[in-house]
Design a protein around this motif. Sequence first.
Motif, PDB file in Angstrom:
ATOM      1  N   ALA A  90      -7.258 -17.475  -0.601  1.00 59.02           N
ATOM      2  CA  ALA A  90      -5.893 -17.180   0.427  1.00 59.02           C
ATOM      3  C   ALA A  90      -4.908 -17.161  -1.042  1.00 59.02           C
ATOM      4  O   ALA A  90      -4.160 -15.914  -0.745  1.00 59.02           O
ATOM      5  N   TRP A  91      -4.872 -17.849  -1.578  1.00 54.84           N
ATOM      6  CA  TRP A  91      -3.810 -17.487  -3.010  1.00 54.84           C
ATOM      7  C   TRP A  91      -3.861 -16.387  -3.354  1.00 54.84           C
ATOM      8  O   TRP A  91      -3.575 -15.348  -4.020  1.00 54.84           O
ATOM      9  N   PHE A  92      -5.466 -16.078  -4.005  1.00 52.65           N
ATOM     10  CA  PHE A  92      -6.028 -15.086  -4.810  1.00 52.65           C
ATOM     11  C   PHE A  92      -5.620 -13.623  -3.860  1.00 52.65           C
ATOM     12  O   PHE A  92      -4.826 -12.456  -4.933  1.00 52.65           O
ATOM     13  N   GLY A  93      -5.997 -13.774  -3.087  1.00 49.08           N
ATOM     14  CA  GLY A  93      -5.551 -13.005  -1.844  1.00 49.08           C
ATOM     15  C   GLY A  93      -3.862 -12.539  -1.848  1.00 49.08           C
ATOM     16  O   GLY A  93      -3.762 -10.691  -2.201  1.00 49.08           O
ATOM     17  N   SER A  94      -3.133 -13.217  -1.520  1.00 44.79           N
ATOM     18  CA  SER A  94      -1.204 -13.254  -2.026  1.00 44.79           C
ATOM     19  C   SER A  94      -1.715 -11.867  -3.599  1.00 44.79           C
ATOM     20  O   SER A  94      -0.745 -11.587  -3.204  1.00 44.79           O
ATOM     21  N   CYS A  95      -2.061 -13.092  -4.592  1.00 49.35           N
ATOM     22  CA  CYS A  95      -2.102 -12.409  -5.769  1.00 49.35           C
ATOM     23  C   CYS A  95      -1.823 -11.115  -5.639  1.00 49.35           C
ATOM     24  O   CYS A  95      -1.411 -10.434  -6.290  1.00 49.35           O
ATOM     25  N   VAL A  96      -3.058 -10.836  -5.317  1.00 48.29           N
ATOM     26  CA  VAL A  96      -4.072  -9.826  -5.141  1.00 48.29           C
ATOM     27  C   VAL A  96      -3.192  -8.127  -4.631  1.00 48.29           C
ATOM     28  O   VAL A  96      -2.756  -7.344  -5.137  1.00 48.29           O
ATOM     29  N   PHE A  97      -2.348  -9.173  -3.769  1.00 46.81           N
ATOM     30  CA  PHE A  97      -1.608  -7.480  -3.042  1.00 46.81           C
ATOM     31  C   PHE A  97      -0.022  -7.804  -3.498  1.00 46.81           C
ATOM     32  O   PHE A  97       0.070  -6.563  -3.575  1.00 46.81           O
ATOM     33  N   LEU A  98      -0.060  -8.903  -4.190  1.00 44.69           N
ATOM     34  CA  LEU A  98       1.405  -8.296  -4.900  1.00 44.69           C
ATOM     35  C   LEU A  98       1.242  -7.410  -5.803  1.00 44.69           C
ATOM     36  O   LEU A  98       2.040  -6.425  -6.388  1.00 44.69           O
ATOM     37  N   VAL A  99       0.410  -7.702  -6.315  1.00 44.10           N
ATOM     38  CA  VAL A  99      -0.262  -6.640  -7.747  1.00 44.10           C
ATOM     39  C   VAL A  99      -0.385  -5.262  -7.564  1.00 44.10           C
ATOM     40  O   VAL A  99       0.169  -3.975  -7.590  1.00 44.10           O
ATOM     41  N   VAL A 100      -1.494  -4.893  -6.070  1.00 47.27           N
ATOM     42  CA  VAL A 100      -1.256  -3.693  -5.347  1.00 47.27           C
ATOM     43  C   VAL A 100      -0.467  -3.095  -5.211  1.00 47.27           C
ATOM     44  O   VAL A 100       0.005  -1.990  -5.565  1.00 47.27           O
ATOM     45  N   VAL A 101       0.391  -4.278  -4.585  1.00 42.29           N
ATOM     46  CA  VAL A 101       1.692  -2.921  -3.482  1.00 42.29           C
ATOM     47  C   VAL A 101       2.265  -2.631  -4.721  1.00 42.29           C
ATOM     48  O   VAL A 101       2.956  -1.352  -5.188  1.00 42.29           O
ATOM     49  N   ALA A 102       2.636  -3.959  -5.766  1.00 43.59           N
ATOM     50  CA  ALA A 102       3.382  -2.747  -7.501  1.00 43.59           C
ATOM     51  C   ALA A 102       2.617  -1.959  -7.769  1.00 43.59           C
ATOM     52  O   ALA A 102       3.555  -0.862  -8.411  1.00 43.59           O
ATOM     53  N   THR A 103       1.725  -2.089  -7.665  1.00 43.77           N
ATOM     54  CA  THR A 103       0.766  -0.693  -8.447  1.00 43.77           C
ATOM     55  C   THR A 103       0.983   0.108  -7.609  1.00 43.77           C
ATOM     56  O   THR A 103       1.260   1.751  -8.477  1.00 43.77           O
ATOM     57  N   VAL A 104       0.736   0.198  -6.722  1.00 44.84           N
ATOM     58  CA  VAL A 104       1.164   1.283  -5.019  1.00 44.84           C
ATOM     59  C   VAL A 104       2.398   2.050  -5.398  1.00 44.84           C
ATOM     60  O   VAL A 104       2.943   3.383  -5.702  1.00 44.84           O
ATOM     61  N   ILE A 105       2.987   1.206  -5.852  1.00 48.19           N
ATOM     62  CA  ILE A 105       4.564   1.331  -5.918  1.00 48.19           C
ATOM     63  C   ILE A 105       4.818   2.471  -6.973  1.00 48.19           C
ATOM     64  O   ILE A 105       5.717   3.552  -7.089  1.00 48.19           O
TER      65      ILE A 105
END
Length: 111
Positions: A90-105
């Motif tokens: 869960a914690w790793f998934g939330s970190c990956v999600f934030l990094v992916v969203v920032a990269t996509v933006i």
Amino acid sequence: MKNVRGSYSRFYRRARKVALLCLLLAIEVAVYAQDGNAGINEANQKVRSYFASGTNLMYAVGALLGLIGAVKVYQKWNSGDHDTGKVAAAWFGSCVFLVVVATVIRSFFGV
């Protein structure tokens, strides 16, 4: 009959005043909306100027969540909890999600 005429004339006077106010409001809106494209372009530039700062902030929040998550997982692992893998995912998934969203933006808006 006289009262009926008086009420109609008051009604028409008020209706004329309301119509005049609506006309003045429409003229004022038309005056302010003359250069709409310039306002839209300025807003676009201002919003785009915040994307770099926003994505950097998202990277920083992701790093902070990663550190907090690592401490939480370490505590659960040392206490012998059986759901350590779920918490770590869960914690790793939330970190990956934030990094992916920032990269996509960043890539989508060309910042």
